[in-house]
Design a protein around this motif. Structure first.
Motif, mmCIF file in Angstrom:
data_model
loop_
_atom_site.group_PDB
_atom_site.id
_atom_site.type_symbol
_atom_site.label_atom_id
_atom_site.label_comp_id
_atom_site.label_asym_id
_atom_site.label_seq_id
_atom_site.Cartn_x
_atom_site.Cartn_y
_atom_site.Cartn_z
ATOM 1 N N PRO A 183 28.913 -52.673 33.618
ATOM 2 C CA PRO A 183 29.220 -52.573 35.053
ATOM 3 C C PRO A 183 28.342 -53.493 35.883
ATOM 4 N N LEU A 184 28.915 -54.001 36.974
ATOM 5 C CA LEU A 184 28.114 -54.794 37.901
ATOM 6 C C LEU A 184 27.166 -53.864 38.633
ATOM 7 N N ARG A 185 25.952 -54.321 38.834
ATOM 8 C CA ARG A 185 24.981 -53.527 39.569
ATOM 9 C C ARG A 185 25.209 -53.700 41.067
ATOM 10 N N ALA A 186 24.737 -52.764 41.848
ATOM 11 C CA ALA A 186 24.916 -52.817 43.304
ATOM 12 C C ALA A 186 24.136 -53.959 43.942
ATOM 13 N N ASP A 187 23.150 -54.487 43.244
ATOM 14 C CA ASP A 187 22.341 -55.561 43.825
ATOM 15 C C ASP A 187 22.811 -56.942 43.362
ATOM 16 N N VAL A 188 24.112 -57.100 43.265
ATOM 17 C CA VAL A 188 24.676 -58.373 42.822
ATOM 18 C C VAL A 188 24.340 -59.443 43.849
ATOM 19 N N THR A 189 23.523 -60.371 43.463
ATOM 20 C CA THR A 189 23.189 -61.494 44.340
ATOM 21 C C THR A 189 23.019 -62.757 43.502
ATOM 22 N N ASN A 190 23.748 -62.811 42.396
ATOM 23 C CA ASN A 190 23.580 -63.955 41.505
ATOM 24 C C ASN A 190 24.381 -65.163 41.986
ATOM 25 N N THR A 191 24.256 -66.248 41.270
ATOM 26 C CA THR A 191 24.923 -67.494 41.629
ATOM 27 C C THR A 191 26.432 -67.334 41.679
ATOM 28 N N ALA A 192 27.005 -66.597 40.750
ATOM 29 C CA ALA A 192 28.459 -66.408 40.731
ATOM 30 C C ALA A 192 28.929 -65.719 42.016
ATOM 31 N N TRP A 193 28.197 -64.717 42.477
ATOM 32 C CA TRP A 193 28.556 -64.016 43.717
ATOM 33 C C TRP A 193 28.517 -64.978 44.904
ATOM 34 N N HIS A 194 27.438 -65.742 45.005
ATOM 35 C CA HIS A 194 27.308 -66.676 46.123
ATOM 36 C C HIS A 194 28.360 -67.778 46.056
ATOM 37 N N ASN A 195 28.657 -68.258 44.860
ATOM 38 C CA ASN A 195 29.703 -69.273 44.704
ATOM 39 C C ASN A 195 31.072 -68.730 45.105
ATOM 40 N N ALA A 196 31.352 -67.474 44.741
ATOM 41 C CA ALA A 196 32.636 -66.857 45.080
ATOM 42 C C ALA A 196 32.769 -66.703 46.598
ATOM 43 N N LEU A 197 31.703 -66.295 47.250
ATOM 44 C CA LEU A 197 31.735 -66.152 48.714
ATOM 45 C C LEU A 197 31.973 -67.507 49.378
ATOM 46 N N GLU A 198 31.280 -68.511 48.884
ATOM 47 C CA GLU A 198 31.442 -69.849 49.454
ATOM 48 C C GLU A 198 32.861 -70.366 49.245
ATOM 49 N N LYS A 199 33.379 -70.189 48.050
ATOM 50 C CA LYS A 199 34.738 -70.631 47.734
ATOM 51 C C LYS A 199 35.777 -69.928 48.609
ATOM 52 N N ALA A 200 35.533 -68.653 48.903
ATOM 53 C CA ALA A 200 36.460 -67.874 49.736
ATOM 54 C C ALA A 200 36.243 -68.110 51.227
ATOM 55 N N GLY A 201 35.185 -68.827 51.569
ATOM 56 C CA GLY A 201 34.901 -69.085 52.975
ATOM 57 C C GLY A 201 34.340 -67.872 53.699
ATOM 58 N N ILE A 202 33.679 -66.996 52.962
ATOM 59 C CA ILE A 202 33.127 -65.761 53.543
ATOM 60 C C ILE A 202 31.641 -65.959 53.800
ATOM 61 N N GLU A 203 31.243 -65.678 55.033
ATOM 62 C CA GLU A 203 29.836 -65.807 55.409
ATOM 63 C C GLU A 203 29.273 -64.454 55.818
ATOM 64 N N ASP A 204 27.965 -64.328 55.748
ATOM 65 C CA ASP A 204 27.274 -63.112 56.199
ATOM 66 C C ASP A 204 27.871 -61.855 55.578
ATOM 67 N N PHE A 205 27.941 -61.832 54.254
ATOM 68 C CA PHE A 205 28.529 -60.700 53.548
ATOM 69 C C PHE A 205 27.687 -60.376 52.328
ATOM 70 N N ARG A 206 27.405 -59.072 52.157
ATOM 71 C CA ARG A 206 26.638 -58.617 51.003
ATOM 72 C C ARG A 206 27.529 -57.745 50.130
ATOM 73 N N PHE A 207 27.232 -57.696 48.862
ATOM 74 C CA PHE A 207 27.996 -56.841 47.945
ATOM 75 C C PHE A 207 27.979 -55.403 48.448
ATOM 76 N N HIS A 208 26.845 -55.002 49.002
ATOM 77 C CA HIS A 208 26.676 -53.633 49.501
ATOM 78 C C HIS A 208 27.664 -53.309 50.634
ATOM 79 N N ASP A 209 28.132 -54.322 51.364
ATOM 80 C CA ASP A 209 29.101 -54.096 52.446
ATOM 81 C C ASP A 209 30.387 -53.472 51.921
ATOM 82 N N LEU A 210 30.694 -53.690 50.664
ATOM 83 C CA LEU A 210 31.894 -53.095 50.064
ATOM 84 C C LEU A 210 31.811 -51.570 50.056
#
Length: 125
Positions: free
Chosen positions: A32-59
């Motif tokens: 399972p993904l941990r709640a503190d997901v802040t790895n490169t893949a997460w940041h790359n996915a946010l950038e690719k989606a054009g999402i700014e100022d968003f944390r995994f915890h916001d989900l």
């Protein structure tokens, strides 16, 4: 990205996860993904989606708010989310604002059918 488009995309992503793991929605290499997901893949996915100022915890906030808007009680949500107090549920879960429309419109018409705002303006004119 509009809210409706973002919501539709989110639902599609969640549907794609069905059946991939018996217990968890999102996994990596079977874990399972941990709640503190802040790895490169997460940041790359946010950038690719054009999402700014968003944390995994916001989900977690979105999940809790969707539950409250769907009618899940605070006690049920407290147990589902693993919170120890109602205060924490209230911090995470927000109602949609549509439920405030009837409350806000109560002052538009007084008990006699007259508009309260019009009466106030008439007296001050």
């Amino acid at each position: 990205m509009g809210v409706k488009i973002g919501l539709a995309l989110t639902v599609e992503v969640l549907k794609e996860q069905i059946g991939k793991h018996l217990q968890f929605c999102f996994t990596y290499e079977g874990k399972p993904l941990r709640a503190d997901v802040t790895n490169t893949a997460w940041h790359n996915a946010l950038e690719k989606a054009g999402i700014e100022d968003f944390r995994f915890h916001d989900l977690r906030h979105t999940w809790a708010s969707w539950h409250r808007q769907a009618g899940t009680s605070c006690d049920e949500l407290k147990d589902l989310g693993g919170w120890k107090s109602r205060t924490m549920v209230d911090r995470y879960a927000k109602f949609a604002t549509e439920n405030l429309l009837s409350a806000a419109s109560r002052i538009e018409r007084g008990g006699n059918g007259r508009n309260v705002v019009d009466l106030s303006r008439f007296r001050h004119a």
